[in-house]
Design an enzyme around this catalytic site. Sequence first.
Site, PDB file in Angstrom:
ATOM      1  N   THR A   1      -3.014  -0.410  -7.086  1.00  0.00           N
ATOM      2  CA  THR A   1      -2.632  -1.547  -7.932  1.00  0.00           C
ATOM      3  C   THR A   1      -3.408  -2.798  -7.554  1.00  0.00           C
ATOM      4  O   THR A   1      -3.702  -3.630  -8.406  1.00  0.00           O
ATOM      5  CB  THR A   1      -1.110  -1.791  -7.795  1.00  0.00           C
TER       6      THR A   1
ATOM      7  N   SER B   1      -3.047   5.884  -5.899  1.00  0.00           N
ATOM      8  CA  SER B   1      -2.932   6.566  -4.596  1.00  0.00           C
ATOM      9  C   SER B   1      -2.089   7.832  -4.645  1.00  0.00           C
ATOM     10  O   SER B   1      -2.028   8.567  -3.658  1.00  0.00           O
ATOM     11  CB  SER B   1      -2.430   5.615  -3.519  1.00  0.00           C
TER      12      SER B   1
ATOM     13  N   THR C   1      -0.142   1.441  -3.110  1.00  0.00           N
ATOM     14  CA  THR C   1       1.014   1.376  -2.211  1.00  0.00           C
ATOM     15  C   THR C   1       1.830   2.664  -2.188  1.00  0.00           C
ATOM     16  O   THR C   1       2.609   2.880  -1.262  1.00  0.00           O
ATOM     17  CB  THR C   1       1.948   0.217  -2.608  1.00  0.00           C
ATOM     18  N   ASP C   2       1.633   3.528  -3.194  1.00  0.00           N
ATOM     19  CA  ASP C   2       2.506   4.705  -3.290  1.00  0.00           C
ATOM     20  C   ASP C   2       2.365   5.641  -2.090  1.00  0.00           C
ATOM     21  O   ASP C   2       3.354   6.190  -1.610  1.00  0.00           O
ATOM     22  CB  ASP C   2       2.228   5.470  -4.586  1.00  0.00           C
TER      23      ASP C   2
HETATM   24  N1  ASP Z   1       1.832   1.680  -7.903  1.00  0.00           N
HETATM   25  C1  ASP Z   1       0.783   1.925  -7.015  1.00  0.00           C
HETATM   26  C2  ASP Z   1       0.378   0.729  -6.185  1.00  0.00           C
HETATM   27  O1  ASP Z   1       1.226  -0.066  -5.919  1.00  0.00           O
HETATM   28  C3  ASP Z   1      -0.359   2.635  -7.548  1.00  0.00           C
HETATM   29  C4  ASP Z   1      -1.011   3.350  -6.415  1.00  0.00           C
HETATM   30  O2  ASP Z   1      -0.347   3.666  -5.433  1.00  0.00           O
HETATM   31  O3  ASP Z   1      -2.209   3.537  -6.495  1.00  0.00           O
HETATM   32  O4  ASP Z   1      -0.721   0.558  -5.768  1.00  0.00           O
END
Ligand code: ASP
Length: 360
Positions: A41, A86, A119-120
């Site tokens: 993100t 991710s 973050t995932d």
């Molecule tokens: N929602 C996710 C983020 O916060 C997307 C990811 O993990 O790439 O980055």
Amino acid sequence: MAEQLRRAALLLALWPAMALAQPNPQPNPLPGVRVLATGGTIAGAGRADSVGYRAGQVSAADLIAAVPGVERIASISSEQIANIGSADMDEAIWRTLHARILAAAADPALAGVVITHGTDTMEETAFFLSLLAPVAKPVVLVGSMRPSTAVSADGPHNLMDAIRVAAAPAAAGRGVMLVMNDQIFDPRFVTKLDMRQLNAFGAPATGPIGHVQQLQPQFFAAASAGPAPFSLGPAPLPRVVIAYAHAGMTGDDLDRIAAGARGVVIAGPGAGSMPSSVRRAARALAAAGVAVVRTARQGSGDIWRSDSAAGDASDDANGTIAGRMLTPAKARILLMLALQQPRSPAALQALFDRLGTPGG
Ligand code: ASP
């Protein structure tokens, strides 16, 4: 004599230009930081309200350019390793990151490394690298909850914090860390607790290890990271699966999930409990040489080894391993790295006791 005077005059006239042409004898006083970008993100783009966007759209160079004054914090170089959401993070990218970290560790121009990440699965990549990376130079994972196009995007601020940590003398000797929302976390205990809020990350059992609210990060305790417990062999990591236990689950369910795996992590309710039929299947898997680790669905707490007082649920009786404070996803990573070589359940338990608690 006249010729000598003429030469001296010429030298004097040329002197300023010659002095300018000399290579600058001063080394660059800024610490070197290498940014490895993987997407997420923080590199996402879409609507300004954050409701709709795609992860992994913005380049490493543009992420860095969005941090005003970053050139006064560190001398930055970057590499685009991937540009993915991710959820698609995999062993191949982990291996590339690991190789880059080893190269950075040997590069005297670099003080530290920053990895931008979705973050995932950021806590998984952080934990994986923490079990393999030399600790001398900081390796800081960072992401954001809002995409780069959002009103009040948190990515540039988080990236600035991460670069500050990677460049800070106080971060030396601390190895891999995760920085989000002004806080610094140990990869062992950090987890994503909320899917939307800016303060999504926490370490419920231990809290953060420091924060970045001033120009220099503040750490709450002296560095204590030991040498990396594992190295990464060339063979693909052994298959380890996670089984989410729930009311009504059966031993057949577990057997189907575990088919072909060298290790199984059971995410159980409570302190790693499971239905009796699942427990019998787990015992049979362990007897067949599959490493079976008990962890908790809750995401916080310590599962220590249960002895004969636990009757049928005893780890001693079932040949199972207590996953201590690791989440199921992190227990899977530890087990994959540990099973690169044959290890008895007792040896695996010793690793979980050491690496799955604050002590080791
Ligand atoms: N929602 C996710 C983020 O916060 C997307 C990811 O993990 O790439 O980055």
